[in-house]
Design a protein around this motif. Structure first.
Motif, PDB file in Angstrom:
ATOM      1  N   PHE A 258       0.840  -1.193   0.000  1.00 24.01           N
ATOM      2  CA  PHE A 258       0.000   0.000   0.000  1.00 24.01           C
ATOM      3  C   PHE A 258       0.874   1.242   0.000  1.00 24.01           C
ATOM      4  CE2 PHE A 258      -3.469  -2.745   1.008  1.00 24.01           C
ATOM      5  CZ  PHE A 258      -4.621  -2.024   0.721  1.00 24.01           C
ATOM      6  N   ALA A 259       0.240   2.378  -0.259  1.00 21.94           N
ATOM      7  CA  ALA A 259       0.970   3.635  -0.288  1.00 21.94           C
ATOM      8  C   ALA A 259       1.575   3.972   1.071  1.00 21.94           C
ATOM      9  CB  ALA A 259       0.049   4.773  -0.743  1.00 21.94           C
ATOM     10  N   ASP A 260       0.962   3.461   2.169  1.00 22.39           N
ATOM     11  CA  ASP A 260       1.502   3.758   3.499  1.00 22.39           C
ATOM     12  C   ASP A 260       2.647   2.824   3.875  1.00 22.39           C
ATOM     13  OD1 ASP A 260       0.292   1.348   3.982  1.00 22.39           O
ATOM     14  OD2 ASP A 260      -1.160   2.102   5.433  1.00 22.39           O
ATOM     15  N   GLY A 261       3.036   1.946   2.966  1.00 22.47           N
ATOM     16  CA  GLY A 261       4.170   1.068   3.203  1.00 22.47           C
ATOM     17  C   GLY A 261       3.816  -0.305   3.734  1.00 22.47           C
ATOM     18  N   SER A 262       2.557  -0.551   4.086  1.00 23.54           N
ATOM     19  CA  SER A 262       2.178  -1.871   4.582  1.00 23.54           C
ATOM     20  C   SER A 262       2.273  -2.900   3.471  1.00 23.54           C
ATOM     21  CB  SER A 262       0.759  -1.842   5.161  1.00 23.54           C
ATOM     22  OG  SER A 262      -0.167  -1.416   4.178  1.00 23.54           O
ATOM     23  N   VAL A 263       2.654  -4.125   3.843  1.00 20.43           N
ATOM     24  CA  VAL A 263       2.869  -5.184   2.869  1.00 20.43           C
ATOM     25  C   VAL A 263       2.105  -6.427   3.327  1.00 20.43           C
ATOM     26  CG1 VAL A 263       4.556  -6.643   1.708  1.00 20.43           C
ATOM     27  CG2 VAL A 263       5.154  -4.289   2.346  1.00 20.43           C
ATOM     28  N   TYR A 264       1.338  -7.011   2.420  1.00 18.61           N
ATOM     29  CA  TYR A 264       0.658  -8.265   2.728  1.00 18.61           C
ATOM     30  C   TYR A 264       0.242  -8.954   1.430  1.00 18.61           C
ATOM     31  CZ  TYR A 264      -3.461  -5.345   1.952  1.00 18.61           C
ATOM     32  OH  TYR A 264      -4.377  -4.491   1.410  1.00 18.61           O
ATOM     33  N   ASN A 265      -0.214 -10.170   1.548  1.00 16.34           N
ATOM     34  CA  ASN A 265      -0.729 -10.927   0.420  1.00 16.34           C
ATOM     35  C   ASN A 265      -2.231 -11.084   0.548  1.00 16.34           C
ATOM     36  OD1 ASN A 265       1.710 -11.529  -0.959  1.00 16.34           O
ATOM     37  ND2 ASN A 265       2.177 -13.069   0.596  1.00 16.34           N
ATOM     38  N   LEU A 266      -2.892 -11.096  -0.586  1.00 15.48           N
ATOM     39  CA  LEU A 266      -4.318 -11.398  -0.611  1.00 15.48           C
ATOM     40  C   LEU A 266      -4.493 -12.875  -0.936  1.00 15.48           C
ATOM     41  CD1 LEU A 266      -5.875  -8.396  -2.583  1.00 15.48           C
ATOM     42  CD2 LEU A 266      -5.767  -8.723  -0.109  1.00 15.48           C
ATOM     43  N   SER A 267      -5.170 -13.597  -0.079  1.00 13.31           N
ATOM     44  CA  SER A 267      -5.404 -15.013  -0.339  1.00 13.31           C
ATOM     45  C   SER A 267      -6.594 -15.177  -1.274  1.00 13.31           C
ATOM     46  CB  SER A 267      -5.661 -15.763   0.972  1.00 13.31           C
ATOM     47  OG  SER A 267      -6.791 -15.242   1.633  1.00 13.31           O
ATOM     48  N   ILE A 268      -6.525 -16.184  -2.111  1.00 17.32           N
ATOM     49  CA  ILE A 268      -7.628 -16.531  -3.014  1.00 17.32           C
ATOM     50  C   ILE A 268      -8.215 -17.843  -2.527  1.00 17.32           C
ATOM     51  CG2 ILE A 268      -8.321 -17.016  -5.381  1.00 17.32           C
ATOM     52  CD1 ILE A 268      -5.884 -15.492  -6.337  1.00 17.32           C
ATOM     53  N   PRO A 269      -9.462 -17.846  -2.066  1.00 18.11           N
ATOM     54  CA  PRO A 269     -10.041 -19.083  -1.537  1.00 18.11           C
ATOM     55  C   PRO A 269     -10.266 -20.101  -2.639  1.00 18.11           C
ATOM     56  CG  PRO A 269     -11.730 -17.398  -1.721  1.00 18.11           C
ATOM     57  CD  PRO A 269     -10.424 -16.730  -2.053  1.00 18.11           C
ATOM     58  N   ASP A 270     -10.468 -21.324  -2.241  1.00 17.59           N
ATOM     59  CA  ASP A 270     -10.806 -22.376  -3.205  1.00 17.59           C
ATOM     60  C   ASP A 270     -12.112 -22.036  -3.916  1.00 17.59           C
ATOM     61  OD1 ASP A 270      -8.653 -23.969  -2.809  1.00 17.59           O
ATOM     62  OD2 ASP A 270      -9.675 -25.488  -1.628  1.00 17.59           O
ATOM     63  N   ALA A 271     -12.158 -22.339  -5.179  1.00 15.76           N
ATOM     64  CA  ALA A 271     -13.404 -22.196  -5.928  1.00 15.76           C
ATOM     65  C   ALA A 271     -14.298 -23.394  -5.657  1.00 15.76           C
ATOM     66  CB  ALA A 271     -13.113 -22.094  -7.421  1.00 15.76           C
ATOM     67  N   ASP A 272     -15.594 -23.154  -5.648  1.00 15.19           N
ATOM     68  CA  ASP A 272     -16.540 -24.262  -5.539  1.00 15.19           C
ATOM     69  C   ASP A 272     -16.603 -25.046  -6.843  1.00 15.19           C
ATOM     70  OD1 ASP A 272     -17.734 -23.741  -2.822  1.00 15.19           O
ATOM     71  OD2 ASP A 272     -18.157 -21.816  -3.780  1.00 15.19           O
ATOM     72  N   TYR A 273     -16.457 -24.308  -7.966  1.00 13.26           N
ATOM     73  CA  TYR A 273     -16.453 -24.938  -9.284  1.00 13.26           C
ATOM     74  C   TYR A 273     -15.271 -24.392 -10.072  1.00 13.26           C
ATOM     75  CZ  TYR A 273     -21.313 -25.739  -7.921  1.00 13.26           C
ATOM     76  OH  TYR A 273     -22.435 -26.089  -7.238  1.00 13.26           O
ATOM     77  N   THR A 274     -14.584 -25.267 -10.778  1.00  8.70           N
ATOM     78  CA  THR A 274     -13.425 -24.857 -11.560  1.00  8.70           C
ATOM     79  C   THR A 274     -13.660 -25.123 -13.043  1.00  8.70           C
ATOM     80  OG1 THR A 274     -12.345 -27.019 -11.317  1.00  8.70           O
ATOM     81  CG2 THR A 274     -11.877 -25.356  -9.638  1.00  8.70           C
ATOM     82  N   ILE A 275     -13.016 -24.300 -13.863  1.00 14.13           N
ATOM     83  CA  ILE A 275     -13.106 -24.437 -15.314  1.00 14.13           C
ATOM     84  C   ILE A 275     -11.705 -24.655 -15.862  1.00 14.13           C
ATOM     85  CG2 ILE A 275     -13.767 -23.328 -17.486  1.00 14.13           C
ATOM     86  CD1 ILE A 275     -15.751 -21.641 -15.925  1.00 14.13           C
ATOM     87  N   ALA A 276     -11.536 -25.694 -16.648  1.00 15.29           N
ATOM     88  CA  ALA A 276     -10.272 -25.980 -17.318  1.00 15.29           C
ATOM     89  C   ALA A 276     -10.492 -25.891 -18.827  1.00 15.29           C
ATOM     90  CB  ALA A 276      -9.754 -27.359 -16.938  1.00 15.29           C
ATOM     91  N   LEU A 277      -9.599 -25.191 -19.494  1.00 14.83           N
ATOM     92  CA  LEU A 277      -9.670 -25.001 -20.946  1.00 14.83           C
ATOM     93  C   LEU A 277      -8.437 -25.608 -21.592  1.00 14.83           C
ATOM     94  CD1 LEU A 277     -10.739 -23.634 -23.587  1.00 14.83           C
ATOM     95  CD2 LEU A 277      -9.501 -21.574 -22.854  1.00 14.83           C
ATOM     96  N   GLU A 278      -8.649 -26.406 -22.612  1.00 14.95           N
ATOM     97  CA  GLU A 278      -7.542 -26.976 -23.383  1.00 14.95           C
ATOM     98  C   GLU A 278      -7.750 -26.661 -24.858  1.00 14.95           C
ATOM     99  OE1 GLU A 278      -4.997 -31.089 -24.074  1.00 14.95           O
ATOM    100  OE2 GLU A 278      -6.804 -31.115 -22.829  1.00 14.95           O
ATOM    101  N   ILE A 279      -6.772 -25.993 -25.454  1.00 12.17           N
ATOM    102  CA  ILE A 279      -6.820 -25.690 -26.878  1.00 12.17           C
ATOM    103  C   ILE A 279      -6.283 -26.906 -27.627  1.00 12.17           C
ATOM    104  CG2 ILE A 279      -6.305 -23.969 -28.637  1.00 12.17           C
ATOM    105  CD1 ILE A 279      -7.582 -22.863 -26.036  1.00 12.17           C
ATOM    106  N   SER A 280      -7.074 -27.435 -28.556  1.00 15.83           N
ATOM    107  CA  SER A 280      -6.678 -28.699 -29.193  1.00 15.83           C
ATOM    108  C   SER A 280      -6.231 -28.554 -30.643  1.00 15.83           C
ATOM    109  CB  SER A 280      -7.819 -29.719 -29.115  1.00 15.83           C
ATOM    110  OG  SER A 280      -9.019 -29.183 -29.636  1.00 15.83           O
ATOM    111  N   ASP A 281      -6.712 -27.526 -31.378  1.00 17.26           N
ATOM    112  CA  ASP A 281      -6.284 -27.410 -32.775  1.00 17.26           C
ATOM    113  C   ASP A 281      -6.770 -26.096 -33.382  1.00 17.26           C
ATOM    114  OD1 ASP A 281      -4.999 -28.135 -35.077  1.00 17.26           O
ATOM    115  OD2 ASP A 281      -6.445 -29.662 -35.697  1.00 17.26           O
ATOM    116  N   PHE A 282      -6.070 -25.668 -34.423  1.00 16.55           N
ATOM    117  CA  PHE A 282      -6.511 -24.586 -35.306  1.00 16.55           C
ATOM    118  C   PHE A 282      -6.416 -25.100 -36.743  1.00 16.55           C
ATOM    119  CE2 PHE A 282      -4.642 -22.090 -31.730  1.00 16.55           C
ATOM    120  CZ  PHE A 282      -5.821 -21.497 -31.297  1.00 16.55           C
ATOM    121  N   ARG A 283      -7.406 -24.768 -37.566  1.00 18.67           N
ATOM    122  CA  ARG A 283      -7.376 -25.198 -38.969  1.00 18.67           C
ATOM    123  C   ARG A 283      -7.915 -24.075 -39.850  1.00 18.67           C
ATOM    124  NH1 ARG A 283     -10.628 -30.905 -38.034  1.00 18.67           N
ATOM    125  NH2 ARG A 283      -9.384 -31.654 -36.261  1.00 18.67           N
TER     126      ARG A 283
END
Length: 388
Positions: A258-283
């Protein structure tokens, strides 16, 4: 579908933010949820902004983060969100005894590409970011709404560094609809904050094989596709998501300052549902050719898998395809095939988003999955409804 998509995900990842400052304009009072404005920010470690978004960083430095924050807040005041109110200058007064939702306008990356085109030069400048909502007291991400701003110019000669810098300045500070302040206000105008019981959705994997990556523009990689897919889902479905987890975020290596000099990390909680994308081909295929032009068909082929990690229940797992035609004049001596593939892929992801909302039946009928596809598409729509 690649079996690695079924692998479990870490319980918590970290998303770092470099916060540049705060401004002091308050929104009107009302019986709506309050979101505290946290200011412009960078995702990633403090020393990475200069490499991931150098022109953007220089433009912000030249005018000052407070000036940009003031413009962002003014745009949100002129066109306030309909479903929540934005307050500024209030984070410092929070006492830590309860939850407080904050919003940062976070810069992820910029992409600058110059390509020769028929004796001229095409300049693409793209800025990717997100409206990132988080619990200020708990230092935990709640959801994000991706944003992408783009400028394209056709120039008689290669663009100078000064021209690239000017475009970055215009994107950030321009008062027109194509600038960040009004674009942010437009995107947030109809946004509804998720209910406390809403399920969390997140794109967690984008697999782009090296051989296919080489057929796309040099600026396109898996992280960019993940960001754009998140943006498409958010925009088409008006659905906030958890931020796309790039490999860097999963590693938890990002710090927040932050601008005041404080440092921390933001945690990202687990998703209830996940999406995976796989690109397989271009033609590509020539559909028609005459002395004046040729008509080219471009195809993008990809797989999407949606599951609940906790139970390993799969709601959607289908091979998908998208076609797009392009008419090319005989006088055009160079065709940007990579850009055509990328645009077709994004169109396919958009088609999926629209179909999952119960529309776009023509596209759905063209998919190869048959009855199973239709059944899983219905399940996907029901799942998305639980994430609102």
């Amino acid at each position: 579908m690649n079996p690695r998509f079924a692998a479990s995900w870490p319980r918590m990842a970290c998303c770092g933010l470099l916060f540049l400052g705060f401004a002091g304009i308050a929104a009107a009072q009302g019986g709506k949820p309050t979101v505290h404005f946290a200011g412009i920010a960078y995702t990633g470690a403090a020393d990475q902004a200069g490499t991931r978004a150098p022109y953007t960083q220089a433009a912000i430095s030249s005018r000052g983060d407070l000036a940009l924050n003031a413009q962002l807040l003014q745009a949100l005041s002129d066109r306030p969100p309909a479903n929540f109110m934005v307050e500024a200058g209030t984070l410092a007064s929070l006492d830590g005894t309860g939850s407080a939702v904050a919003m940062a306008v976070a810069i992820d990356r910029e992409t600058v590409v110059v390509e020769p085109l028929a004796g001229q030069y095409k300049l693409l400048f793209e800025l990717a970011g997100q409206a990132l909502f988080f619990d200020f007291e708990e230092r935990q991400v709640l959801f994000s709404y991706p944003l992408t701003l783009q400028r394209i110019e056709l120039l008689p000669e290669p663009p100078s560094e000064a021209r690239k810098q000017q475009i970055a300045h215009d994107i950030l500070f321009d008062g027109r609809a194509s600038g960040l302040p009004l674009a942010l206000a437009e995107e947030l105008a109809g946004l509804t904050l998720p209910s406390a019981s809403a399920r969390r959705l997140q794109i967690t994997s984008v697999h782009l094989p090296d051989a296919l990556a080489q057929r796309l523009p040099a600026s396109v990689d898996g992280d960019l596709i993940g960001h754009e897919f998140s943006k498409i889902l958010a925009a088409r479905l008006r659905l906030p998501l958890l931020p796309y987890q790039s490999g860097q975020a999963i590693a938890g290596a990002m710090s927040a300052r932050f601008a005041d000099g404080s440092v921390y990390n933001l945690s990202i909680p687990d998703a209830d549902y996940t999406i995976a994308l796989e690109i397989s081909d271009f033609r590509e295929k020539t559909l028609k050719q005459t002395p004046a032009f040729r008509q080219q068909l471009y195809g993008a082929f990809f797989d999407v898998r949606v599951e609940e990690p906790l139970s390993a229940q799969v709601f959607f797992d289908q091979p998908l395809r998208q076609g797009a035609t392009k008419t090319i004049p005989a006088s055009q001596d160079r065709v940007d095939t990579g850009a055509a593939y990328y645009e077709t892929l994004l169109a396919g992801l958009s088609s999926l988003a629209v179909a999952s909302a119960g529309e776009n039946n023509d596209w759905a009928r063209e998919q190869p999955g048959g009855r199973l596809f239709n059944k899983q598409l219905k399940s996907l729509k029901e799942l998305i409804d639980q994430c609102r």
